[in-house]
Design a protein around this motif. Sequence first.
Motif, short mmCIF file in Angstrom:
data_model
loop_
_atom_site.label_atom_id
_atom_site.label_comp_id
_atom_site.label_asym_id
_atom_site.label_seq_id
_atom_site.Cartn_x
_atom_site.Cartn_y
_atom_site.Cartn_z
N CYS A 223 0.83 -1.21 0.00
CA CYS A 223 0.00 0.00 0.00
C CYS A 223 0.86 1.26 0.00
N GLU A 226 -1.06 4.08 -1.83
CA GLU A 226 -2.20 4.63 -1.10
C GLU A 226 -1.76 5.45 0.13
N ILE A 227 -0.77 4.94 0.86
CA ILE A 227 -0.41 5.61 2.12
C ILE A 227 0.58 6.75 1.92
N CYS A 246 -8.68 4.97 3.62
CA CYS A 246 -8.44 3.86 4.55
C CYS A 246 -9.11 4.08 5.90
N LEU A 249 -7.87 3.53 9.80
CA LEU A 249 -6.40 3.49 9.82
C LEU A 249 -5.90 4.93 9.96
N LEU A 275 2.08 -2.21 6.16
CA LEU A 275 1.17 -2.00 5.02
C LEU A 275 1.91 -1.37 3.83
N PRO A 280 -1.66 -5.71 3.24
CA PRO A 280 -2.41 -6.45 4.27
C PRO A 280 -2.00 -7.93 4.38
N LYS A 303 -8.00 -6.39 -1.40
CA LYS A 303 -7.00 -6.27 -0.33
C LYS A 303 -7.52 -5.44 0.86
N CYS A 304 -8.40 -4.47 0.59
CA CYS A 304 -8.92 -3.66 1.70
C CYS A 304 -9.86 -4.49 2.59
N CYS A 307 -7.54 -6.29 4.80
CA CYS A 307 -6.94 -5.32 5.73
C CYS A 307 -7.88 -5.03 6.90
N ARG A 311 -7.38 -5.91 10.87
CA ARG A 311 -7.38 -4.81 11.85
C ARG A 311 -8.46 -5.01 12.92
#
Length: 341
Positions: A223, A226-227, A246, A249, A275, A280, A303-304, A307, A311
């Motif tokens: 990720c 994304e992050i 996200c 998160l 991540l 994930p 994948k989310c 994730c 979590r």
Amino acid sequence: MPYYLRAIDSCGLILSYRCQCACRHCLYAAGPAWSEWMAPDFLDELLRGIKRVWKRPRGLHLAGGEPFLNFELLLLGVSRCRELGLPIEYVETNGGWAVDEARARERLVLLREAGLERLLISLSPFHAETIPLQVTLRAIALAREVFGEENIIVYLPHLEPIMAQLGKERPVCLSKYLQRFGPRETGRILFEGYGLIPGGRAGLLLGALLEGRPLSRFAGQNCLREIIFSRHAHFDPYGNYIPLFCGGLSLGRFRDLYRFVKELDVQTLPLARILVEEGPYGLAQMAMVDYGFEPAPEGYVGKCHLCVDVRRHLVARGADFQELAPKAFYEHLFDRPPLRP
Ligand code: SF4
Ligand code: SF4
């Protein structure tokens, strides 16, 4: 090697997680069970911080939850953006306020006079579980009247004829789609038709409509983009920095956004680092060894989905990672039951 965030060029303000809907696809697990709103002084500080951080402004959106449920705060947000010269891309709303036509029009005019130019109105089977289609259509018509047709984004208009088949006057449960169209076509309408991201509640409550993939299929999907690189983030009422979409998160809580972004090294956040490097899949490996996580036998639709499942397991096991925030996100993931074929 430190991981510094790329400066945002667009962002969303979650004025509250409160919403009348609790949609099954909601990335932020919003709903009526939440009650807090962003404090006006924090809103002001946040907007000033965004202005300082922002190198090439594209657009900011004011959202929730449902922002019209605290209309004064929404109006304040619009006015402050105008005073600070921050471009508002749109206010995002579910249109549930269009019950009384005169009052709805009055509010839209107040927003326009405060400087708002564009509105995004959600139109989908998920929202219609709470808000009758005819209320959403009224919201769209009124908004077009006040702001002009070209300034109203309907998300997503092509779903209207399908939704209309199941009735406009009352809320329609998603189970009616299963009865009318069958599981395969319902999965297509809801996932492909909406372009669903299986984060938040979506994977957990709607994933059974698609074929899941085993854990091993997610190896190598990190990720980083994304992050670190997305340049898009959401900020919630508690001061959480949420990368991209996200939900649940947090890269940390801040008061001074400029300082926070300048100093943050994501390498120092254990979950976010995993991540960024391994996605994930890596998070699941860690949770299996250290927290007894067992992957769902039916697999994951994205994948989310994986994730969020890892979590929520960590939260249930009492794992104390600052990224797992706000905690209430995990309490409200199942505010509606999963849809099963
Ligand atoms: S998707 Fe939008 S309307 Fe639905 S619960 Fe989330 S914030 Fe509310
Ligand atoms: S897998 Fe997790 S960290 Fe990666 S984009 Fe999805 S929600 Fe965000």
